[in-house]
Write a protein that holds these residues in place. Structure first.
Motif, mmCIF file in Angstrom:
data_model
loop_
_atom_site.group_PDB
_atom_site.id
_atom_site.type_symbol
_atom_site.label_atom_id
_atom_site.label_comp_id
_atom_site.label_asym_id
_atom_site.label_seq_id
_atom_site.Cartn_x
_atom_site.Cartn_y
_atom_site.Cartn_z
ATOM 1 N N ASP A 37 0.943 -1.212 -0.026
ATOM 2 C CA ASP A 37 -0.026 -0.055 0.005
ATOM 3 C C ASP A 37 0.847 1.234 -0.158
ATOM 4 N N TYR A 38 1.933 1.130 0.759
ATOM 5 C CA TYR A 38 3.067 2.425 0.676
ATOM 6 C C TYR A 38 3.550 2.549 -0.674
ATOM 7 N N LYS A 39 4.030 1.468 -1.447
ATOM 8 C CA LYS A 39 4.357 1.478 -2.735
ATOM 9 C C LYS A 39 3.328 2.288 -3.565
ATOM 10 N N GLU A 40 1.998 1.888 -3.706
ATOM 11 C CA GLU A 40 1.137 2.544 -4.436
ATOM 12 C C GLU A 40 0.800 4.053 -3.858
ATOM 13 N N LEU A 41 0.967 4.115 -2.755
ATOM 14 C CA LEU A 41 0.831 5.359 -2.267
ATOM 15 C C LEU A 41 1.845 6.701 -2.851
ATOM 16 N N ILE A 42 2.948 5.969 -2.680
ATOM 17 C CA ILE A 42 4.181 6.747 -3.311
ATOM 18 C C ILE A 42 4.005 6.892 -4.919
ATOM 19 N N ARG A 43 3.627 5.923 -5.624
ATOM 20 C CA ARG A 43 3.432 5.924 -6.987
ATOM 21 C C ARG A 43 2.222 7.151 -7.334
ATOM 22 N N ALA A 44 1.342 7.076 -6.516
ATOM 23 C CA ALA A 44 0.222 8.159 -6.730
ATOM 24 C C ALA A 44 0.476 9.403 -6.455
ATOM 25 N N TYR A 45 0.977 9.639 -5.147
ATOM 26 C CA TYR A 45 1.312 11.127 -4.790
ATOM 27 C C TYR A 45 2.522 11.400 -4.425
ATOM 28 N N GLY A 46 3.788 10.719 -4.409
ATOM 29 C CA GLY A 46 5.039 10.896 -4.069
ATOM 30 C C GLY A 46 5.275 11.423 -2.570
ATOM 31 N N GLY A 47 6.466 11.900 -2.405
ATOM 32 C CA GLY A 47 6.779 12.520 -1.385
ATOM 33 C C GLY A 47 5.649 13.765 -1.326
ATOM 34 N N SER A 48 5.128 13.876 -0.223
ATOM 35 C CA SER A 48 4.186 15.188 -0.239
ATOM 36 C C SER A 48 3.955 15.473 1.099
ATOM 37 N N ASN A 49 3.407 16.847 1.022
ATOM 38 C CA ASN A 49 2.678 17.517 2.387
ATOM 39 C C ASN A 49 1.067 17.466 2.485
ATOM 40 N N TRP A 50 0.504 17.051 3.331
ATOM 41 C CA TRP A 50 -0.928 16.829 3.405
ATOM 42 C C TRP A 50 -1.170 17.890 4.640
ATOM 43 N N ASP A 51 -2.132 18.868 4.259
ATOM 44 C CA ASP A 51 -2.945 19.706 5.098
ATOM 45 C C ASP A 51 -1.821 20.576 5.816
ATOM 46 N N ASP A 52 -0.770 20.975 5.150
ATOM 47 C CA ASP A 52 0.230 22.031 5.434
ATOM 48 C C ASP A 52 0.848 21.394 6.870
ATOM 49 N N TYR A 53 0.810 19.993 6.969
ATOM 50 C CA TYR A 53 1.174 19.440 8.230
ATOM 51 C C TYR A 53 2.050 17.943 8.312
ATOM 52 N N LEU A 54 1.326 17.325 7.739
ATOM 53 C CA LEU A 54 2.207 15.748 7.597
ATOM 54 C C LEU A 54 2.979 15.721 6.315
ATOM 55 N N TYR A 55 3.944 15.059 6.433
ATOM 56 C CA TYR A 55 5.004 14.848 5.160
ATOM 57 C C TYR A 55 5.263 13.472 4.909
ATOM 58 N N LEU A 56 4.557 12.981 3.793
ATOM 59 C CA LEU A 56 4.877 11.521 3.508
ATOM 60 C C LEU A 56 6.222 11.481 3.054
#
Length: 177
Positions: A37-56
């Motif tokens: 699921d993490y690999k799919e999440l990265i494939r879709a969104y990459g390293g990213s910031n969510w709601d100006d708080y959480l960093y994937l």
């Protein structure tokens, strides 16, 4: 695409350019396979910031500050030192259990996978650690399920900021600094 990611893509549209790290090389560097699921999440969104708080965190992230491999090295060393003086969370009592970071926040909280010996990576669950303290929370779900549940308010954390999630979600893919 797993069900949590499908719901997440309905909530926040992923960018049009998918990311695809060399997963074999990444897993070799980490010495462990990573959850599907993490690999799919990265494939879709990459390293990213969510709601100006959480960093994937992403392996090989264009913004070096959020590189999964660097974070894993740093956090492993930091936690080993910390646990010489503080008690490990009960979830890590089994010999060989470990935590592996997959996200962080702008306040310094860290989100980890709880990896137990003999457990398949797709069965890893989520541990959240407060920034400058010894509070830990355990969530029996995958990282994608946790991210979705946090964004929709289905999960309420006492460790993460009370301002997360935002009423209107914000997302940005991380780029080189």
């Amino acid at each position: 695409m797993n069900a949590a990611l499908a719901r997440l893509t309905q909530l926040i549209t992923p960018p049009s350019q998918p990311r695809s790290p060399d997963w074999d090389a990444v897993q070799e560097q980490l010495g462990v396979a990573l959850p599907t699921d993490y690999k799919e999440l990265i494939r879709a969104y990459g390293g990213s910031n969510w709601d100006d708080y959480l960093y994937l965190l992403e392996p090989g992230c264009p913004n070096d500050n959020y590189d999964l491999i660097e974070w894993e090295d740093q956090q492993t060393e930091a936690l080993e030192g910390l646990w010489e003086f503080e008690k490990k969370p009960d979830e890590l009592a089994d010999v060989g259990s470990r935590v592996i970071p997959w996200a962080t926040t702008d306040n310094g909280e860290c989100l980890y996978w709880l990896a137990k010996p003999g457990q398949h990576p797709d069965e890893w669950t989520v541990m959240v650690n407060e920034a400058r303290g010894d509070r830990w929370e355990h969530y029996p779900m995958t990282c994608t399920e946790f991210l979705l549940a946090a964004l929709t308010g289905e999960v309420q954390s006492d460790v993460l900021s009370s301002r997360f999630p935002l009423t209107t979600h914000e997302y940005r893919q991380l780029t080189a600094v």
